[in-house]
Design a protein around this motif. Structure first.
Motif, PDB file in Angstrom:
ATOM      1  N   LYS A 193       0.840  -1.197   0.000  1.00 29.24           N
ATOM      2  CA  LYS A 193       0.000   0.000   0.000  1.00 29.24           C
ATOM      3  C   LYS A 193       0.876   1.248   0.000  1.00 29.24           C
ATOM      4  CE  LYS A 193      -3.871   1.846   2.774  1.00 29.24           C
ATOM      5  NZ  LYS A 193      -4.302   2.667   1.679  1.00 29.24           N
ATOM      6  N   PHE A 194       1.939   1.217   0.808  1.00 24.97           N
ATOM      7  CA  PHE A 194       2.870   2.347   0.859  1.00 24.97           C
ATOM      8  C   PHE A 194       3.490   2.591  -0.507  1.00 24.97           C
ATOM      9  CE2 PHE A 194       7.449   3.357   1.070  1.00 24.97           C
ATOM     10  CZ  PHE A 194       7.375   4.674   1.510  1.00 24.97           C
ATOM     11  N   LEU A 195       3.934   1.467  -1.152  1.00 27.56           N
ATOM     12  CA  LEU A 195       4.602   1.589  -2.445  1.00 27.56           C
ATOM     13  C   LEU A 195       3.636   2.121  -3.503  1.00 27.56           C
ATOM     14  CD1 LEU A 195       7.132   0.964  -4.244  1.00 27.56           C
ATOM     15  CD2 LEU A 195       6.097  -1.272  -4.667  1.00 27.56           C
ATOM     16  N   ALA A 196       2.436   1.500  -3.566  1.00 27.80           N
ATOM     17  CA  ALA A 196       1.506   1.792  -4.654  1.00 27.80           C
ATOM     18  C   ALA A 196       0.733   3.089  -4.433  1.00 27.80           C
ATOM     19  CB  ALA A 196       0.537   0.617  -4.831  1.00 27.80           C
ATOM     20  N   ASP A 197       0.369   3.344  -3.214  1.00 25.27           N
ATOM     21  CA  ASP A 197      -0.513   4.485  -2.975  1.00 25.27           C
ATOM     22  C   ASP A 197       0.207   5.720  -2.460  1.00 25.27           C
ATOM     23  OD1 ASP A 197      -2.666   3.053  -3.843  1.00 25.27           O
ATOM     24  OD2 ASP A 197      -3.182   2.297  -1.834  1.00 25.27           O
ATOM     25  N   LYS A 198       1.427   5.552  -1.957  1.00 23.82           N
ATOM     26  CA  LYS A 198       2.117   6.740  -1.458  1.00 23.82           C
ATOM     27  C   LYS A 198       3.386   7.032  -2.261  1.00 23.82           C
ATOM     28  CE  LYS A 198       4.255   8.814   2.653  1.00 23.82           C
ATOM     29  NZ  LYS A 198       3.755  10.188   2.487  1.00 23.82           N
ATOM     30  N   TYR A 199       4.299   6.075  -2.178  1.00 28.15           N
ATOM     31  CA  TYR A 199       5.628   6.341  -2.729  1.00 28.15           C
ATOM     32  C   TYR A 199       5.567   6.742  -4.207  1.00 28.15           C
ATOM     33  CZ  TYR A 199      10.514   5.521  -4.075  1.00 28.15           C
ATOM     34  OH  TYR A 199      11.792   5.666  -4.570  1.00 28.15           O
ATOM     35  N   ILE A 200       4.988   5.859  -5.053  1.00 27.01           N
ATOM     36  CA  ILE A 200       5.003   6.130  -6.496  1.00 27.01           C
ATOM     37  C   ILE A 200       4.181   7.373  -6.854  1.00 27.01           C
ATOM     38  CG2 ILE A 200       4.462   5.212  -8.806  1.00 27.01           C
ATOM     39  CD1 ILE A 200       5.048   2.381  -7.619  1.00 27.01           C
ATOM     40  N   PRO A 201       2.899   7.430  -6.477  1.00 25.59           N
ATOM     41  CA  PRO A 201       2.109   8.603  -6.906  1.00 25.59           C
ATOM     42  C   PRO A 201       2.657   9.915  -6.359  1.00 25.59           C
ATOM     43  CG  PRO A 201       0.759   7.041  -5.616  1.00 25.59           C
ATOM     44  CD  PRO A 201       2.114   6.451  -5.718  1.00 25.59           C
ATOM     45  N   GLU A 202       3.177   9.865  -5.130  1.00 21.28           N
ATOM     46  CA  GLU A 202       3.657  11.095  -4.531  1.00 21.28           C
ATOM     47  C   GLU A 202       4.889  11.617  -5.264  1.00 21.28           C
ATOM     48  OE1 GLU A 202       3.662  11.480  -0.117  1.00 21.28           O
ATOM     49  OE2 GLU A 202       5.794  11.984  -0.368  1.00 21.28           O
ATOM     50  N   LYS A 203       5.782  10.706  -5.611  1.00 28.85           N
ATOM     51  CA  LYS A 203       7.003  11.119  -6.305  1.00 28.85           C
ATOM     52  C   LYS A 203       6.687  11.678  -7.694  1.00 28.85           C
ATOM     53  CE  LYS A 203      10.941   9.008  -6.161  1.00 28.85           C
ATOM     54  NZ  LYS A 203      12.119   9.601  -5.537  1.00 28.85           N
ATOM     55  N   ILE A 204       5.710  11.028  -8.388  1.00 29.70           N
ATOM     56  CA  ILE A 204       5.330  11.549  -9.703  1.00 29.70           C
ATOM     57  C   ILE A 204       4.671  12.922  -9.551  1.00 29.70           C
ATOM     58  CG2 ILE A 204       3.809  11.197 -11.696  1.00 29.70           C
ATOM     59  CD1 ILE A 204       4.231   8.177 -11.348  1.00 29.70           C
ATOM     60  N   GLU A 205       3.784  13.000  -8.575  1.00 28.94           N
ATOM     61  CA  GLU A 205       3.029  14.218  -8.325  1.00 28.94           C
ATOM     62  C   GLU A 205       3.944  15.408  -8.032  1.00 28.94           C
ATOM     63  OE1 GLU A 205      -0.263  14.197  -8.621  1.00 28.94           O
ATOM     64  OE2 GLU A 205      -0.400  16.353  -8.201  1.00 28.94           O
ATOM     65  N   THR A 206       4.960  15.151  -7.190  1.00 32.62           N
ATOM     66  CA  THR A 206       5.832  16.251  -6.772  1.00 32.62           C
ATOM     67  C   THR A 206       7.033  16.440  -7.686  1.00 32.62           C
ATOM     68  OG1 THR A 206       7.093  14.779  -5.344  1.00 32.62           O
ATOM     69  CG2 THR A 206       5.229  15.931  -4.326  1.00 32.62           C
ATOM     70  N   GLY A 207       7.106  15.625  -8.702  1.00 27.44           N
ATOM     71  CA  GLY A 207       8.250  15.751  -9.628  1.00 27.44           C
ATOM     72  C   GLY A 207       9.561  15.356  -8.985  1.00 27.44           C
ATOM     73  N   ASP A 208       9.489  14.413  -8.018  1.00 26.92           N
ATOM     74  CA  ASP A 208      10.704  13.987  -7.307  1.00 26.92           C
ATOM     75  C   ASP A 208      11.366  12.827  -8.057  1.00 26.92           C
ATOM     76  OD1 ASP A 208      12.674  13.472  -5.516  1.00 26.92           O
ATOM     77  OD2 ASP A 208      11.347  12.556  -3.995  1.00 26.92           O
ATOM     78  N   PHE A 209      11.921  13.143  -9.218  1.00 28.24           N
ATOM     79  CA  PHE A 209      12.629  12.111  -9.997  1.00 28.24           C
ATOM     80  C   PHE A 209      13.851  12.742 -10.648  1.00 28.24           C
ATOM     81  CE2 PHE A 209       8.733  13.549 -12.262  1.00 28.24           C
ATOM     82  CZ  PHE A 209       9.331  14.369 -13.207  1.00 28.24           C
ATOM     83  N   ILE A 210      14.679  11.886 -11.199  1.00 29.57           N
ATOM     84  CA  ILE A 210      15.871  12.401 -11.873  1.00 29.57           C
ATOM     85  C   ILE A 210      15.665  12.243 -13.369  1.00 29.57           C
ATOM     86  CG2 ILE A 210      18.380  12.257 -12.100  1.00 29.57           C
ATOM     87  CD1 ILE A 210      18.463  10.885  -9.379  1.00 29.57           C
ATOM     88  N   ASP A 211      15.988  13.310 -14.106  1.00 30.62           N
ATOM     89  CA  ASP A 211      15.781  13.269 -15.559  1.00 30.62           C
ATOM     90  C   ASP A 211      17.056  12.762 -16.226  1.00 30.62           C
ATOM     91  OD1 ASP A 211      14.909  13.527 -18.066  1.00 30.62           O
ATOM     92  OD2 ASP A 211      14.382  15.669 -17.907  1.00 30.62           O
TER      93      ASP A 211
END
Lengths: 390, 470
Positions: free
Chosen positions: A372-390
């Motif tokens: 639940k943490f992975l699917a509902d928090k970690y992934i969507p939150e990182k996409i939402e906040t733009g917390d990724f490396i280009d």
């Protein structure tokens, strides 16, 4: 009444084009011979030194260096013969409506040349001994003809899988990728022959680990977050890369890659994004320059005092999940640090934290914290906040 | 030569040796064959290696092992009669002891000598040595036809290979620097020269008017003095003066080298190697005044079996040396030689022949089986071996180069059928046949080679049809 032979229209066209390409190249070779010249193939060099990182297009490309391979040059003779042999086998498969795998090509070409030396002794030499050799000349044939193996209808064992709200045509069949049950659709070896019919999704999530892909699939992640879910099950094969590239390029879907937090995970991401060294001649078709590294990043684990980012793991969880980096990991990280395409500000920070903490983490660890943490928090939150490396 | 074992006593053999030489005059037969110690005539020449029958030693050996006399038959070259003598040696008087004499008319057109002796011999024990001796003998006498029937009834035949005979050694006067004091005393006693100056000029080589006067002045002796009247002190002074005076080097005419050409012929015929070479060095002196010549032959490959160390064939004054190999100077030189520098890696099929001829071979011990380590001889052996080995190296290098060419051409050719098939398959239907492409490929190759490579290509092209793809 015999059934009319099954005809795949897409394949027929591919065969016609490939046969044409072979004949043109070989005509030139025959002309060399008719002029009495040493038969010579001019091929781009497939070496690290001749691999160039195109900063503008963010792709690993084959450099300008060329290699001359002649029959009547002692050090090239065997390779020349092997290249000719490989061309013949592929050509015959094309003409005979076959779909050889690279293993098939190895077996079809593996035979023994028996000859008598001038002392009258019977001697033997194999055309090739290991598949490594036939695979290498297959890559040479690709650059020689300017065609990828998929275009020559050569199959390789593909392990990539996909699910999502999408319909495609593969061969003569329409496949609905949202109706695969607990399974998933195995990406076909010739992804260029797939036709996209319709799609209803916002992004593509590529997961390195097959097990995590299955967990997310069963959890209904792709349905809930309108994603196309892909796994490469480890090092990505060509078909998976080409498929992801087409999703990005033709459907305009953003691509996020989720791997382990270690140098091998980073390299898998970079292969998706910019191409690999051994197959740099295909980067233009296989790489997805806009792919983004979603995680797991070092700052997800340790936080980032510079930006005020808080870690996703608590001190206790870090103690439980973190694995100590091995010497090989450190060495690999140092290599990556020197690759041009890892010399951005964010990547430098990633690698520096890794080298400092000497710690790595598998995605499964994040799943252990709770699916639940992975699917509902970690992934969507990182996409939402733009917390990724280009 | 025939050796038969006695049917009653296996340890006794009858040895019969026959040649087709000039024979021995009847009045000289017993003396020539049976007198073991012949006094020196104060002339020297290389005395072993002229291949008489070695009869004197055999006579003594027969006498001391079986007590049997020796029988000799001889027919001189200009005679129609055969002469016979049965004799031994009276060891107390050192004279031949004659048991029987005879002569009869010979109907055959034959000349030569045949000798038969009964000796004690353990054939199984010495068999391999005797066979080695014959083999070695045959190598240095390619001008001879040698037939040997051994006690097992096996025939060993070494036919004549060349018609040329080597030059026999000439008898020459001794060199003044090589003379021993005792010999000098003997010579002075027996000379007929009226003055000591004449004595020096007529007795020795390399001594003329001027050097004789110089030596005598150095010795403080009146040149006109009667040589028989020299005092002991004068003899001693003369001896020292002769030893220290710098005479020209001794004449090598007394030496009979085999000659590089004969050595090569012999090695080639008997060992059947793929490469053979031989070197005859210039004469030098050892121990002050004894001239010697060193010869070295090398045979490599072919029918020679590879061994961990070179196989050594030693000769002294043309006589094969069988025993005591490891204490011989030649063994030392061959063993210390840096073969690796000459492209030889052991195990190698390598035979080294060494021949030392001298008016005086410096034997290590009395048995005359090993040559002592004289610095001059060792040096000459080394230089000769070096020269021969350099030729071997050149040969091996060329051979390796040719093998590389052969392998290269063979590599190209063996891939041609495969490449031709590939091109013809892909361009098939356009009137492109495998045979045609194959021809084009061979032509393209032909244009890229020349000289030796081309020659090898034309040889190997014939085998093209034998290339099979399985």
């Amino acid at each position: 009444m015999s059934k009319p032979p099954f005809v795949d229209k897409v394949d027929v066209e591919a065969r016609r084009k490939a046969i044409q390409a072979f004949r043109e190249r070989f005509k030139a070779l025959l002309e060399q011979l008719q002029r009495g010249e040493n038969p010579t193939l001019i091929l781009p060099k497939r070496t690290l030194a001749n691999t160039i990182y195109d900063e503008k297009r963010k792709l690993l490309l084959l450099g300008p260096e060329k290699l001359r391979r002649s029959l009547f040059n002692l050090h090239e003779a065997k390779k020349f013969m092997q290249t000719m042999l490989m061309a013949k086998i592929i050509y015959e498969a094309l003409v005979n409506n076959e779909y050889p795998t690279i293993r098939d090509l190895y077996y079809r070409g593996k035979h023994t040349i028996v000859f008598v030396d001038d002392k009258g002794r019977r001697r033997e030499e194999n055309t090739w001994d290991e598949q490594k050799e036939s695979d290498a000349v297959l890559r040479d044939i690709e650059v020689f003809t300017g065609m990828l193996r998929e275009e020559m209808l050569i199959l390789s064992k593909e392990k990539g899988k996909v699910v999502g709200n999408m319909r495609i045509r593969s061969g003569n069949d329409v496949i609905d990728l949202s109706k695969m049950g607990h399974g998933a659709w195995a990406i076909e070896p010739t992804p260029d022959l797939i036709e996209f019919i319709d799609v209803d999704a916002d992004f593509v999530l590529v997961v390195e680990k097959d097990a995590v892909f299955q967990q997310l699939h069963r959890y209904g992640f792709w349905r809930r977050y309108r994603a196309i879910l892909v796994t490469s099950a480890g090092q990505p094969d060509r078909a998976t890369r080409r498929f992801v590239r087409r999703l990005n390029e033709e459907l305009g879907l953003p691509v996020y890659v989720l791997t382990d937090a270690d140098p091998y995970g980073w390299y898998i991401y970079s292969v998706f994004k910019i191409g690999s060294i051994t197959l740099s001649y295909e980067s233009e078709r296989l790489a997805t320059p806009k792919a983004k590294f979603l995680g797991v990043s070092m700052t997800d684990i340790f936080g980032d005092p510079e930006t005020g980012k808080k870690p996703y793991l608590s001190e206790a969880e870090r103690k439980r999940f973190i694995i100590k980096a091995k010497d090989a990991d450190i060495k690999r990280a140092e290599e990556l640090y020197n690759y041009k395409w890892f010399q951005t500000r964010k990547w430098r920070k990633e690698i520096e934290i890794f080298l400092q903490k000497k710690s790595k983490l598998e995605i499964e660890a994040v799943a252990s914290k709770g699916l639940k943490f992975l699917a509902d928090k970690y992934i969507p939150e990182k996409i939402e906040t733009g917390d990724f490396i280009d | 030569m025939i050796v038969e074992t006695d049917p009653k006593d296996k340890s006794i053999c009858t040895v019969t040796v026959e040649d087709n030489g000039i024979g021995i005059p009847p009045q000289k037969m017993a003396e020539a064959l049976g007198k073991p110690l012949v006094t020196s005539k104060f002339k020297i020449k290389q005395s072993r290696g002229q291949f008489g029958l070695g009869a004197k030693a055999v006579t003594v050996y027969a006498l001391s092992t079986t007590g049997s006399p020796v029988e000799a038959y001889s027919s001189p070259i200009d005679s129609t009669r055969m002469y016979y003598v049965k004799f031994s040696i009276d060891l107390s008087s050192n004279e031949p002891a004659i048991y029987a004499l005879g002569s009869w008319k010979l109907d055959l057109d034959w000349h030569g000598t045949r000798i038969r002796a009964r000796i004690r011999c353990n054939w199984p024990y010495i068999r391999s040595r005797v066979l080695k001796y014959f083999k070695m003998l045959a190598i240095v006498t390619p001008y001879a036809d040698i037939l040997f029937i051994d006690p097992d009834g096996k025939i060993h035949h070494y036919p004549r290979i060349v018609d040329e005979m080597p030059r026999p050694p000439k008898e020459v006067k001794p060199h003044p620097a090589s003379i021993e004091k005792g010999e000098l005393q003997m010579m002075l006693k027996q000379t007929t020269a009226p003055t000591i100056k004449d004595f020096l000029i007529t007795t020795f080589q390399r001594v003329g008017e001027k050097s004789a006067m110089n030596v005598l002045r150095k010795a403080g002796i009146d040149p006109n003095k009667n040589p028989k009247q020299l005092t002991d002190e004068e003899v001693e002074r003369l001896y020292r003066a002769l030893r220290s005076y710098r005479f020209p080097a001794p004449s090598a005419e007394a030496l009979a080298p085999i000659g590089a050409k004969l050595i090569e012929e012999g090695l080639r015929a008997i060992l059947k190697p793929e490469f053979v070479t031989a070197v005859t060095r210039k004469p030098r002196m050892h121990s002050g005044g004894h001239p010697f010549i060193v010869e070295v032959g090398i045979a490599y490959g072919g029918a020679i079996e590879p061994t961990e160390t070179p196989q050594l064939l030693r000769y002294a004054n043309r006589i094969p040396l069988i025993y005591d190999e490891k204490s011989d100077v030649a063994w030392k030189v061959v063993e210390e030689f840096n073969w690796q520098n000459y492209g030889v890696k052991f195990p190698a099929p390598l035979v080294v022949l060494t021949h030392i001829c001298s008016t005086k071979i410096p034997w290590k011990v009395g048995s005359k089986e090993a040559v002592a380590e004289k610095e001059e001889i060792k040096e000459e052996l080394h230089l000769a071996l070096q020269e021969a080995a350099r030729r071997l190296r050149r040969y091996l290098q060329e051979k390796r180069k040719e093998e590389e060419i052969r392998e290269k051409i063979s590599t190209f050719l063996r891939y041609i059928p495969e490449v031709a098939d590939s091109i013809a398959t892909i361009l098939g239907g356009n009137g492109v046949s495998v045979e045609e492409v194959q021809k084009l490929l061979i032509n393209a190759l032909r244009r890229r080679v020349q000289g030796k490579e081309l020659k090898i290509l034309e040889e190997q092209v014939k085998n093209l049809s034998k290339i099979k793809i399985e």
